[in-house]
Design a protein around this motif. Structure first.
Motif, PDB file in Angstrom:
ATOM      1  N   ILE A 311       0.836  -1.198   0.000  1.00 46.91           N
ATOM      2  CA  ILE A 311       0.000   0.000   0.000  1.00 46.91           C
ATOM      3  C   ILE A 311       0.874   1.253   0.000  1.00 46.91           C
ATOM      4  CG2 ILE A 311      -1.726   1.288   1.319  1.00 46.91           C
ATOM      5  CD1 ILE A 311      -2.833  -1.401   2.280  1.00 46.91           C
ATOM      6  N   SER A 312       2.028   1.203   0.659  1.00 46.21           N
ATOM      7  CA  SER A 312       2.952   2.348   0.649  1.00 46.21           C
ATOM      8  C   SER A 312       3.456   2.634  -0.762  1.00 46.21           C
ATOM      9  CB  SER A 312       4.135   2.076   1.587  1.00 46.21           C
ATOM     10  OG  SER A 312       3.718   2.031   2.932  1.00 46.21           O
ATOM     11  N   GLU A 317       3.134   6.218  -5.565  1.00 52.91           N
ATOM     12  CA  GLU A 317       2.824   6.453  -6.974  1.00 52.91           C
ATOM     13  C   GLU A 317       1.681   7.457  -7.136  1.00 52.91           C
ATOM     14  OE1 GLU A 317       3.960   2.242  -9.117  1.00 52.91           O
ATOM     15  OE2 GLU A 317       2.170   2.277  -7.857  1.00 52.91           O
ATOM     16  N   VAL A 318       0.679   7.341  -6.265  1.00 54.09           N
ATOM     17  CA  VAL A 318      -0.464   8.258  -6.332  1.00 54.09           C
ATOM     18  C   VAL A 318      -0.026   9.683  -6.001  1.00 54.09           C
ATOM     19  CG1 VAL A 318      -2.628   8.876  -5.182  1.00 54.09           C
ATOM     20  CG2 VAL A 318      -2.237   6.527  -5.920  1.00 54.09           C
ATOM     21  N   LEU A 319       0.778   9.849  -4.954  1.00 53.71           N
ATOM     22  CA  LEU A 319       1.262  11.183  -4.578  1.00 53.71           C
ATOM     23  C   LEU A 319       2.089  11.797  -5.697  1.00 53.71           C
ATOM     24  CD1 LEU A 319       2.275  10.595  -0.840  1.00 53.71           C
ATOM     25  CD2 LEU A 319       0.273  11.829  -1.698  1.00 53.71           C
ATOM     26  N   TYR A 320       2.894  10.989  -6.349  1.00 51.41           N
ATOM     27  CA  TYR A 320       3.706  11.501  -7.458  1.00 51.41           C
ATOM     28  C   TYR A 320       2.812  11.947  -8.611  1.00 51.41           C
ATOM     29  CZ  TYR A 320       7.215  11.659 -11.154  1.00 51.41           C
ATOM     30  OH  TYR A 320       8.022  12.072 -12.183  1.00 51.41           O
ATOM     31  N   ALA A 321       1.745  11.150  -8.867  1.00 53.24           N
ATOM     32  CA  ALA A 321       0.834  11.500  -9.965  1.00 53.24           C
ATOM     33  C   ALA A 321       0.014  12.745  -9.655  1.00 53.24           C
ATOM     34  CB  ALA A 321      -0.102  10.329 -10.258  1.00 53.24           C
ATOM     35  N   LEU A 322      -0.351  12.941  -8.374  1.00 49.85           N
ATOM     36  CA  LEU A 322      -1.144  14.109  -7.992  1.00 49.85           C
ATOM     37  C   LEU A 322      -0.334  15.395  -7.998  1.00 49.85           C
ATOM     38  CD1 LEU A 322      -3.300  12.624  -5.077  1.00 49.85           C
ATOM     39  CD2 LEU A 322      -4.127  13.393  -7.312  1.00 49.85           C
ATOM     40  N   ARG A 323       0.983  15.255  -7.823  1.00 45.97           N
ATOM     41  CA  ARG A 323       1.889  16.409  -7.840  1.00 45.97           C
ATOM     42  C   ARG A 323       1.600  17.411  -6.725  1.00 45.97           C
ATOM     43  NH1 ARG A 323       5.784  15.104 -11.787  1.00 45.97           N
ATOM     44  NH2 ARG A 323       4.716  14.102 -13.537  1.00 45.97           N
ATOM     45  N   SER A 324       0.817  17.018  -5.724  1.00 42.60           N
ATOM     46  CA  SER A 324       0.454  17.984  -4.683  1.00 42.60           C
ATOM     47  C   SER A 324       1.540  18.144  -3.614  1.00 42.60           C
ATOM     48  CB  SER A 324      -0.885  17.602  -4.044  1.00 42.60           C
ATOM     49  OG  SER A 324      -0.886  16.252  -3.661  1.00 42.60           O
ATOM     50  N   PRO A 325       1.994  17.073  -2.950  1.00 39.67           N
ATOM     51  CA  PRO A 325       3.028  17.276  -1.940  1.00 39.67           C
ATOM     52  C   PRO A 325       4.409  17.246  -2.575  1.00 39.67           C
ATOM     53  CG  PRO A 325       2.273  15.017  -1.891  1.00 39.67           C
ATOM     54  CD  PRO A 325       1.540  15.694  -3.002  1.00 39.67           C
ATOM     55  N   PRO A 326       5.437  17.592  -1.842  1.00 37.14           N
ATOM     56  CA  PRO A 326       6.787  17.510  -2.393  1.00 37.14           C
ATOM     57  C   PRO A 326       7.126  16.073  -2.793  1.00 37.14           C
ATOM     58  CG  PRO A 326       6.770  18.738  -0.332  1.00 37.14           C
ATOM     59  CD  PRO A 326       5.415  18.132  -0.473  1.00 37.14           C
ATOM     60  N   ARG A 327       8.048  15.949  -3.759  1.00 37.08           N
ATOM     61  CA  ARG A 327       8.429  14.628  -4.237  1.00 37.08           C
ATOM     62  C   ARG A 327       9.036  13.776  -3.138  1.00 37.08           C
ATOM     63  NH1 ARG A 327      12.805  13.680  -8.986  1.00 37.08           N
ATOM     64  NH2 ARG A 327      14.110  14.568  -7.356  1.00 37.08           N
ATOM     65  N   ASN A 403      13.372  -0.134  -7.591  1.00 38.19           N
ATOM     66  CA  ASN A 403      13.360   0.305  -8.986  1.00 38.19           C
ATOM     67  C   ASN A 403      12.689   1.676  -9.121  1.00 38.19           C
ATOM     68  OD1 ASN A 403      13.611  -0.249 -11.955  1.00 38.19           O
ATOM     69  ND2 ASN A 403      11.377  -0.150 -11.827  1.00 38.19           N
ATOM     70  N   LEU A 404      11.583   1.881  -8.409  1.00 34.22           N
ATOM     71  CA  LEU A 404      10.899   3.176  -8.457  1.00 34.22           C
ATOM     72  C   LEU A 404      11.761   4.277  -7.858  1.00 34.22           C
ATOM     73  CD1 LEU A 404       7.262   2.062  -7.524  1.00 34.22           C
ATOM     74  CD2 LEU A 404       8.088   2.835  -9.765  1.00 34.22           C
ATOM     75  N   MET A 405      12.481   3.955  -6.792  1.00 35.95           N
ATOM     76  CA  MET A 405      13.388   4.960  -6.227  1.00 35.95           C
ATOM     77  C   MET A 405      14.509   5.285  -7.206  1.00 35.95           C
ATOM     78  SD  MET A 405      13.814   4.414  -2.123  1.00 35.95           S
ATOM     79  CE  MET A 405      13.986   2.638  -2.080  1.00 35.95           C
ATOM     80  N   GLY A 406      14.955   4.271  -7.946  1.00 36.05           N
ATOM     81  CA  GLY A 406      15.968   4.520  -8.962  1.00 36.05           C
ATOM     82  C   GLY A 406      15.471   5.470 -10.035  1.00 36.05           C
ATOM     83  N   ILE A 407      14.216   5.278 -10.441  1.00 36.65           N
ATOM     84  CA  ILE A 407      13.629   6.159 -11.452  1.00 36.65           C
ATOM     85  C   ILE A 407      13.563   7.604 -10.956  1.00 36.65           C
ATOM     86  CG2 ILE A 407      11.497   6.682 -12.707  1.00 36.65           C
ATOM     87  CD1 ILE A 407      11.004   3.648 -12.869  1.00 36.65           C
TER      88      ILE A 407
END
Length: 464
Positions: A311-312, A317-327, A403-407
């Motif tokens: 779930i984390s 991924e959702v937070l990144y897509a929403l672009r609302s909070p800092p990366r 892998n996502l952190m690498g991206i």
């Protein structure tokens, strides 16, 4: 001369008689030996492999409720009322699924999904179960079968059809689950588990609205919430159920819902559900020292920890897509998911969290993709499959998180950190002795993505 011929004929007849007698004795001996081995194998499966786990701690954490049921009830084994042939077919299904069917890997014999190559062991297992179900149908009217026997056969068949995964197999699995649901009282953890399965199957078959309705029903049953007719709005309670089995069913359903909202573009609903789910999981008490807990409690805690890591990842991924909070928020959730998944994998294999070679490196440990589960899990009939599946899933989740952190690091221009993340992803997904090949449980398509990312980042570092 006549006596000589008579004597010679008598000798020949005597030789042939002896040869026939010894051949017959040999054939009978071989047949008896083969039959003895055959029946001894079935007796072993009946009394050992399908035995009920009587360990009090296993029962306390309700792993006995989640275990596969092969119609024997509280006594284990298979239902005697099925008869000689059906019981042998049922045990044959277990053998095919768990021991395989020799050197044959894939089957394409015109069965379910005949246009697709499927695992031979699963094809044999589902065929044996199908024949068992047909025999059981003829015995229902006699009222000699256990009341749960027929439904347990349908559930076992459905589970194997799910794993076969062809569209035809999924449709048949859904039909069998619906049959079980129709004859079920619709209460308790078993009902919640069936509803969750139906949600997953409907989602895989493209029926999203039905999937959401079944997941909502599963959540309500797991949490003891009064169901509202026609309600399709999932409600996450602020307190988890006290039953360990209900907690596991609840978290699995939450993962399915989280993935559904995340992949269907409903990002705000996804974020709300994921944050509520993580808060709920944090509210479940666990042992402060997992390694000091009993094996059943340890496996339960690790199961919940892994689901929280899934779930984390979804939330990151959702937070990144929403672009609302800092990366950085996405980084934080991915880091938490990677560390949690690695802890799960290490705990299941008995490896230390902080070996000496990792000190000062900022890395918890070296990936161990080939380490087996601890014997204390493997020797338990109730915990063997859950532990094995959890170890496979934890490795895949760790690889995905890294892998996502690498991206994200690559997008931010931090190539050295990106390479480290990609290498750890490859480390968890590959084979320990050969890091250029995918490990067990890693899909070929996923492996190609991980390897391509790692190779690209390494080449970029060399060019700098």
């Amino acid at each position: 001369i006549q006596d000589h011929f008579v004597t010679s004929a008598g000798v020949a007849i005597n030789v042939f008689t002896r040869l026939a007698k010894f051949s017959l004795i040999g054939a009978l001996g071989l047949g008896f030996t083969g039959w003895t081995i055959f029946e001894a194998t079935h007796l072993w499966v009946e009394s050992v492999e399908l035995a009920v786990n009587l360990d009090d701690e296993t029962r306390r954490w309700e792993w006995d409720q989640d275990v596969e049921r092969w119609t024997g009830g509280e006594h284990g084994g298979t239902d005697p009322a099925l008869g000689f042939r059906a019981r042998h077919l049922l045990r044959g299904s277990w053998m095919a699924e768990n021991w395989g069917v020799g050197s044959t890997t894939f089957s394409d014999n015109g069965g379910i999904g005949s246009l697709n190559a499927i695992e031979a062991r699963l094809d044999f297992a589902q065929n044996y179960l199908d024949m068992t179900i047909k025999i059981a149908e003829t015995k229902i009217s006699s009222a000699k079968l256990r009341p749960q026997t027929f439904n347990e056969l349908l559930l076992r068949h459905s589970a194997i059809l799910e794993r076969i995964g062809t569209k035809e197999a999924l449709f048949e699995a859904r039909s069998k689950y619906e049959h079980v649901w129709a004859s079920h009282p619709g209460k308790g953890t078993d009902a919640a588990r069936i509803a969750s399965k139906l949600g997953d199957l409907n989602f895989r078959l493209g029926d999203s609205s039905d999937a959401l309705a079944w997941w909502t029903r599963s959540l309500d049953l797991s949490q003891g919430i009064q169901q509202t007719e026609g309600s399709v709005v999932p409600t996450v309670s602020q307190s988890a159920p006290s039953s360990p089995s209900a907690q596991r069913t609840l978290t699995s359903t939450l993962v399915s819902l989280s993935a559904y909202y995340s992949t269907s573009g409903q990002l705000k609903q996804a974020r709300q559900l994921q944050e509520a789910a993580l808060a709920l999981l944090r509210s479940i008490p666990s042992s402060p020292h997992i390694s000091a807990a009993s094996p059943p409690q340890m496996l339960h805690s690790l199961y919940l920890l892994h689901r929280s890591s899934l779930i984390s990842i979804h939330l990151a991924e959702v937070l990144y897509a929403l672009r609302s909070p800092p990366r950085q928020s996405s980084f934080d959730y991915l880091t938490r998911a990677a560390e949690s998944s690695e802890r799960v994998a290490l705990a299941l294999t008995g490896l230390p969290f902080n070996p000496p070679d990792a000190k000062g490196s900022g890395v918890v440990h070296t990936p161990a993709p080939g380490a087996p589960i601890l014997p204390l899990f493997y020797k338990s009939h109730a915990m063997r499959k859950p532990a094995t599946g959890l170890l496979r899933d934890a490795r895949r989740t760790a690889a995905e998180a890294w892998n996502l952190m690498g991206i994200l690091n690559e997008q931010g221009g931090n190539m050295e950190r990106a390479v480290m993340c990609y290498e750890r992803a490859v480390g968890w997904a590959g084979i320990a002795s050969n890091q250029s090949s995918p490990g067990e449980g890693t899909l070929e398509a996923d492996w190609k993505v991980l390897w391509a990312n790692c190779s690209r980042a390494r080449d970029a570092i060399k060019k700098q």
